[in-house]
Design a protein around this motif. Structure first.
Motif, PDB file in Angstrom:
ATOM      1  N   ARG A  67       0.838  -1.203   0.000  1.00  0.00           N
ATOM      2  CA  ARG A  67       0.000   0.000   0.000  1.00  0.00           C
ATOM      3  C   ARG A  67       0.877   1.259   0.000  1.00  0.00           C
ATOM      4  O   ARG A  67       0.611   2.213  -0.722  1.00  0.00           O
ATOM      5  CB  ARG A  67      -0.943   0.004   1.209  1.00  0.00           C
ATOM      6  CG  ARG A  67      -1.859   1.231   1.230  1.00  0.00           C
ATOM      7  CD  ARG A  67      -2.852   1.219   2.372  1.00  0.00           C
ATOM      8  NE  ARG A  67      -3.967   0.338   2.016  1.00  0.00           N
ATOM      9  CZ  ARG A  67      -4.243  -0.810   2.611  1.00  0.00           C
ATOM     10  NH1 ARG A  67      -3.515  -1.230   3.631  1.00  0.00           N
ATOM     11  NH2 ARG A  67      -5.271  -1.539   2.231  1.00  0.00           N
ATOM     12  N   GLY A  68       1.928   1.247   0.796  1.00  0.00           N
ATOM     13  CA  GLY A  68       2.840   2.376   0.828  1.00  0.00           C
ATOM     14  C   GLY A  68       3.473   2.639  -0.531  1.00  0.00           C
ATOM     15  O   GLY A  68       3.585   3.795  -0.969  1.00  0.00           O
ATOM     16  N   ARG A  85      -3.644   3.227 -12.429  1.00  0.00           N
ATOM     17  CA  ARG A  85      -2.986   1.966 -12.067  1.00  0.00           C
ATOM     18  C   ARG A  85      -2.669   1.949 -10.572  1.00  0.00           C
ATOM     19  O   ARG A  85      -2.928   0.967  -9.879  1.00  0.00           O
ATOM     20  CB  ARG A  85      -1.729   1.779 -12.897  1.00  0.00           C
ATOM     21  CG  ARG A  85      -1.035   0.463 -12.635  1.00  0.00           C
ATOM     22  CD  ARG A  85       0.110   0.211 -13.556  1.00  0.00           C
ATOM     23  NE  ARG A  85       0.997   1.365 -13.568  1.00  0.00           N
ATOM     24  CZ  ARG A  85       1.879   1.614 -14.500  1.00  0.00           C
ATOM     25  NH1 ARG A  85       1.993   0.804 -15.529  1.00  0.00           N
ATOM     26  NH2 ARG A  85       2.658   2.675 -14.439  1.00  0.00           N
ATOM     27  N   ALA A  86      -2.145   3.060 -10.045  1.00  0.00           N
ATOM     28  CA  ALA A  86      -1.820   3.137  -8.621  1.00  0.00           C
ATOM     29  C   ALA A  86      -3.087   3.038  -7.770  1.00  0.00           C
ATOM     30  O   ALA A  86      -3.092   2.381  -6.724  1.00  0.00           O
ATOM     31  CB  ALA A  86      -1.065   4.427  -8.327  1.00  0.00           C
ATOM     32  N   GLU A  87      -4.162   3.680  -8.208  1.00  0.00           N
ATOM     33  CA  GLU A  87      -5.433   3.567  -7.478  1.00  0.00           C
ATOM     34  C   GLU A  87      -5.936   2.124  -7.494  1.00  0.00           C
ATOM     35  O   GLU A  87      -6.517   1.651  -6.510  1.00  0.00           O
ATOM     36  CB  GLU A  87      -6.468   4.508  -8.076  1.00  0.00           C
ATOM     37  CG  GLU A  87      -6.184   5.965  -7.766  1.00  0.00           C
ATOM     38  CD  GLU A  87      -7.070   6.933  -8.539  1.00  0.00           C
ATOM     39  OE1 GLU A  87      -7.813   6.500  -9.441  1.00  0.00           O
ATOM     40  OE2 GLU A  87      -7.004   8.136  -8.232  1.00  0.00           O
ATOM     41  N   GLY A  88      -5.708   1.432  -8.591  1.00  0.00           N
ATOM     42  CA  GLY A  88      -6.071   0.012  -8.668  1.00  0.00           C
ATOM     43  C   GLY A  88      -5.290  -0.814  -7.659  1.00  0.00           C
ATOM     44  O   GLY A  88      -5.838  -1.730  -7.036  1.00  0.00           O
ATOM     45  N   TRP A  89      -3.996  -0.508  -7.503  1.00  0.00           N
ATOM     46  CA  TRP A  89      -3.198  -1.222  -6.504  1.00  0.00           C
ATOM     47  C   TRP A  89      -3.710  -0.951  -5.105  1.00  0.00           C
ATOM     48  O   TRP A  89      -3.756  -1.856  -4.262  1.00  0.00           O
ATOM     49  CB  TRP A  89      -1.731  -0.820  -6.599  1.00  0.00           C
ATOM     50  CG  TRP A  89      -1.056  -1.267  -7.855  1.00  0.00           C
ATOM     51  CD1 TRP A  89      -1.334  -2.383  -8.601  1.00  0.00           C
ATOM     52  CD2 TRP A  89       0.008  -0.616  -8.528  1.00  0.00           C
ATOM     53  NE1 TRP A  89      -0.505  -2.443  -9.684  1.00  0.00           N
ATOM     54  CE2 TRP A  89       0.336  -1.376  -9.668  1.00  0.00           C
ATOM     55  CE3 TRP A  89       0.721   0.556  -8.284  1.00  0.00           C
ATOM     56  CZ2 TRP A  89       1.358  -1.015 -10.547  1.00  0.00           C
ATOM     57  CZ3 TRP A  89       1.732   0.906  -9.155  1.00  0.00           C
ATOM     58  CH2 TRP A  89       2.050   0.131 -10.273  1.00  0.00           C
ATOM     59  N   LEU A  90      -4.112   0.287  -4.838  1.00  0.00           N
ATOM     60  CA  LEU A  90      -4.668   0.614  -3.520  1.00  0.00           C
ATOM     61  C   LEU A  90      -5.973  -0.139  -3.282  1.00  0.00           C
ATOM     62  O   LEU A  90      -6.227  -0.636  -2.177  1.00  0.00           O
ATOM     63  CB  LEU A  90      -4.882   2.123  -3.380  1.00  0.00           C
ATOM     64  CG  LEU A  90      -3.602   2.956  -3.280  1.00  0.00           C
ATOM     65  CD1 LEU A  90      -3.918   4.441  -3.383  1.00  0.00           C
ATOM     66  CD2 LEU A  90      -2.876   2.653  -1.976  1.00  0.00           C
TER      67      LEU A  90
END
Length: 147
Positions: A67-68, A85-90
């Protein structure tokens, strides 16, 4: 032992998803000490997370490390695609947290299977984030598998 060799050896402990991606990125890690340091911190965080007293706690810590990294990717996103893409990882990290919470509802055998599935997903997400970091620092990184 060189820094990149240590990174590759550390990645080997994370299984068949993480190791090949890091090994293929070794050349770029040698050429970019800042990226190598970032990957080393990520692997160290995951290693410490797995050393937790209980498996759910270790899984939770692993998800927090991911998450970090996803939050860092979101903060540094230059394009809407990178941000998405980063929001998808979150979102995936949130789903993994929920799955960890649900583990306690199952019997011991099912908890073991759940934990293995969660660990596999954490490794997949690590590989995606690592690949994105390398591609961001070296846009010509075509030799890495897609994230």
């Amino acid at each position: 032992m060189g820094k990149v060799t240590a990174i590759v050896k550390a990645a080997a402990r994370f299984g068949p998803v993480v190791y090949p991606v890091v090994k293929k990125g070794a050349v770029m890690l040698r050429e970019n000490p800042e990226l190598a340091s970032q990957v080393q911190r990520l692997l160290n965080g995951l290693s410490k997370a797995r050393a937790a007293r209980s498996r759910p706690e270790g899984l939770r810590r692993s998800v927090e490390v991911l998450r970090g990294q996803a939050q860092r990717a979101l903060a540094g996103a230059d394009t809407p695609a990178e941000a998405a893409r980063a929001e998808g990882w979150l979102l995936q990290a949130d789903k993994l947290d929920s799955a960890i919470d649900l583990m306690s509802l199952h019997d011991r055998k099912a908890q073991t299977a759940d934990a293995a599935a969660i660990e596999a997903r954490v490794e997949e997400l690590f590989a995606q984030i690592f690949t994105a970091l390398v591609r961001r620092d070296d846009p010509d990184a075509a030799q890495l598998p897609p994230a």
